[in-house]
Design a protein around this motif. Structure first.
Motif, short mmCIF file in Angstrom:
data_model
loop_
_atom_site.label_atom_id
_atom_site.label_comp_id
_atom_site.label_asym_id
_atom_site.label_seq_id
_atom_site.Cartn_x
_atom_site.Cartn_y
_atom_site.Cartn_z
N ALA A 105 1.70 -1.21 -0.09
CA ALA A 105 0.20 -0.26 -0.19
C ALA A 105 0.54 1.68 -0.53
N PHE A 106 0.14 2.24 -0.97
CA PHE A 106 1.48 3.79 -0.45
C PHE A 106 0.59 4.59 0.02
N GLN A 107 1.06 5.07 0.76
CA GLN A 107 1.04 6.76 1.41
C GLN A 107 0.49 7.51 0.27
N ASP A 108 0.88 7.75 -0.81
CA ASP A 108 0.64 8.93 -1.46
C ASP A 108 0.07 8.29 -2.68
N VAL A 109 -0.66 8.64 -3.41
CA VAL A 109 -0.80 7.84 -5.12
C VAL A 109 -1.56 9.91 -5.98
N VAL A 110 -0.67 9.32 -6.95
CA VAL A 110 -1.35 10.32 -7.60
C VAL A 110 -1.38 9.72 -8.97
N PHE A 111 -2.76 9.65 -9.48
CA PHE A 111 -2.87 9.08 -10.98
C PHE A 111 -3.10 10.59 -12.23
N SER A 123 -14.28 3.63 -13.45
CA SER A 123 -13.49 1.89 -12.64
C SER A 123 -12.23 1.94 -11.84
N ALA A 124 -11.34 2.38 -12.85
CA ALA A 124 -9.93 2.26 -12.94
C ALA A 124 -9.17 3.34 -11.94
N VAL A 125 -9.74 4.45 -11.89
CA VAL A 125 -9.34 5.29 -11.00
C VAL A 125 -9.89 4.66 -9.92
N LYS A 126 -11.20 3.98 -9.36
CA LYS A 126 -11.46 3.60 -8.03
C LYS A 126 -11.32 2.86 -7.48
N GLU A 127 -10.42 1.54 -7.99
CA GLU A 127 -9.95 0.81 -8.57
C GLU A 127 -7.83 0.89 -7.14
N ALA A 128 -7.84 2.64 -8.38
CA ALA A 128 -6.03 2.55 -7.91
C ALA A 128 -6.41 2.64 -6.58
N ALA A 129 -7.66 3.77 -6.10
CA ALA A 129 -7.71 4.35 -4.57
C ALA A 129 -7.77 3.20 -3.76
N GLU A 130 -8.54 2.41 -4.03
CA GLU A 130 -8.95 1.56 -3.08
C GLU A 130 -7.64 0.46 -2.93
N VAL A 142 -3.90 12.02 -5.39
CA VAL A 142 -4.52 12.84 -6.18
C VAL A 142 -4.72 12.68 -7.46
N PHE A 143 -5.37 13.13 -8.67
CA PHE A 143 -6.18 12.64 -9.71
C PHE A 143 -6.71 13.71 -10.26
N THR A 144 -5.30 14.16 -12.02
CA THR A 144 -5.15 15.02 -12.41
C THR A 144 -6.82 14.46 -13.70
N GLN A 181 -15.88 11.91 -9.21
CA GLN A 181 -16.72 11.69 -8.35
C GLN A 181 -16.26 10.05 -7.59
N GLU A 182 -15.03 9.73 -8.03
CA GLU A 182 -15.09 8.49 -7.94
C GLU A 182 -13.48 8.71 -6.72
N ALA A 183 -12.87 9.41 -6.87
CA ALA A 183 -11.63 9.31 -6.42
C ALA A 183 -12.32 10.35 -5.31
N ILE A 184 -13.06 11.29 -5.07
CA ILE A 184 -13.78 12.72 -3.72
C ILE A 184 -13.80 11.63 -2.94
N ALA A 185 -15.17 11.04 -3.60
CA ALA A 185 -15.67 10.01 -2.47
C ALA A 185 -15.59 8.90 -1.53
N LEU A 186 -13.66 8.63 -2.12
CA LEU A 186 -12.93 7.79 -1.73
C LEU A 186 -11.90 8.58 -1.03
N GLY A 187 -12.39 10.30 -0.90
CA GLY A 187 -10.91 10.71 0.39
C GLY A 187 -9.65 11.62 -0.50
N GLY A 188 -10.08 11.17 -1.87
CA GLY A 188 -8.98 11.84 -2.66
C GLY A 188 -9.68 13.54 -3.16
N CYS A 189 -8.41 14.04 -4.09
CA CYS A 189 -8.88 15.64 -4.55
C CYS A 189 -8.51 15.25 -6.14
N ALA A 190 -9.36 16.13 -6.60
CA ALA A 190 -9.32 16.60 -8.63
C ALA A 190 -8.36 17.72 -8.66
#
Length: 320
Positions: A105-111, A123-130, A142-144, A181-190
């Protein structure tokens, strides 16, 4: 005496607890966080990896660049490390290889992988976050995204809170909106990025090299918001620096703060030696066509404590 001592140790609750702890340590998968994952290592991801490795605030951090295939691994290593092999703080892996290590598991993820490489981008963004982001969420996801998701089309100024296009009637933008929406729902940012460019890449290159005969679609005074790839990467870095206490479940708008026009882009590029041999292309209008929108990302700049290195496309082109 030895038997008595061993029996006492075995029967001791403390000793039993010690044995259980040792057994758990050897049998359970590790949950140790593996620092930073950068998903998608094209121009933006590669620039981000280089900036993280060279930034003093991240001197103790390591990076895993994650790609869909091994096709560009050697090239990525050469760009980031000037080497053919992984380094102590940098490695390149495929997404499948990383996901096979289920305990990682990674402390920080940038997609920052573009939607073109996925059948189902949200779904790919959601899978990366989860699956990649550490469960305690002590770091950032962080999602770009793109500023193209905004509704304004005819000279309006848009900011972080402006309405977005209807994702159902605008499927291209819809992929980005649903992924946000997937990134933000899981606590990430866009991070909604303006139009990206380098010296060789961007609208200017296409219009001047490919549209001399065919012309450029759109009115010449149509508004375009821009951002150098390196500045997009530094904005991602800024989001990591401020952390989840600032960025969690938020949307940011990132641009150089100096909107230009289609004609202005070409005028600026023609000042650069790399494009001086080309001529101004024709703009096909129509004159009453939509002008586009103006980005105001000043709130995002303040929140992320960020500013671009290249404060306008013209200043970049006149300095190249």
């Amino acid at each position: 005496h030895i038997f008595t001592m061993v029996s006492a140790m075995v029967l001791s609750p403390l000793f039993s607890l010690m044995l259980a702890s040792i057994a758990t340590a050897f049998s359970a998968p590790t949950t140790a966080k593996a620092d930073i994952a950068v998903v998608g290592c094209g121009v933006l991801g590669t620039s981000l990896c280089k900036q993280i490795l060279s930034h003093p605030d991240f001197a103790s951090r390591s990076i895993t660049a994650i790609t869909k295939s091994t096709a560009r691994h050697d090239d990525i290593r050469k760009q980031v490390l000037q080497s053919d092999v992984d380094g102590d703080r940098f490695a390149v892996k495929t997404l499948d290889d990383v996901l096979e290590t289920s305990s990682l598991a990674f402390q920080d993820v940038v997609f920052c992988a573009p939607p073109s490489g996925f059948d189902n981008y949200p779904s790919a963004v959601k899978e990366a976050a989860e699956k990649l982001w550490a469960a305690d969420k002590s770091g950032s996801f962080v999602f770009t995204s793109s500023g193209g998701v905004y509704e304004g089309l005819d000279g309006e100024t848009v900011d972080e809170s402006s309405p977005t296009l209807d994702p159902e009637t605008n499927p291209r933008s819809g992929r980005m909106i649903y992924a946000e929406q997937e990134a933000i729902a899981l606590g990430g940012c866009a991070l909604r990025l303006a139009g990206l460019y380098t010296l060789e890449r961007g609208a200017h290159s296409y219009w001047l090299k490919k549209c001399q005969e065919t012309g450029v679609q759109g009115r010449e005074d149509g508004i375009v918001n821009l951002l150098h790839y390196d500045d997009a990467a530094s904005a991602c870095l800024a989001a990591l620096k401020v952390g989840p206490t600032v960025n969690s479940k938020r949307t940011f708008l990132i641009s150089d703060g100096n909107p230009t026009t289609r004609k202005g882009i070409c005028e600026s590029a023609l000042k650069c030696a790399a494009y001086s041999q080309y001529e101004m292309p024709r703009f096909l209008g129509p004159e009453d066509g939509l002008k586009g929108k103006i980005y105001d990302g000043s709130k995002s700049d303040d929140a992320l404590q960020w500013k671009p290195k290249y404060d306008s496309f013209d200043s970049f082109m006149t300095s190249c």
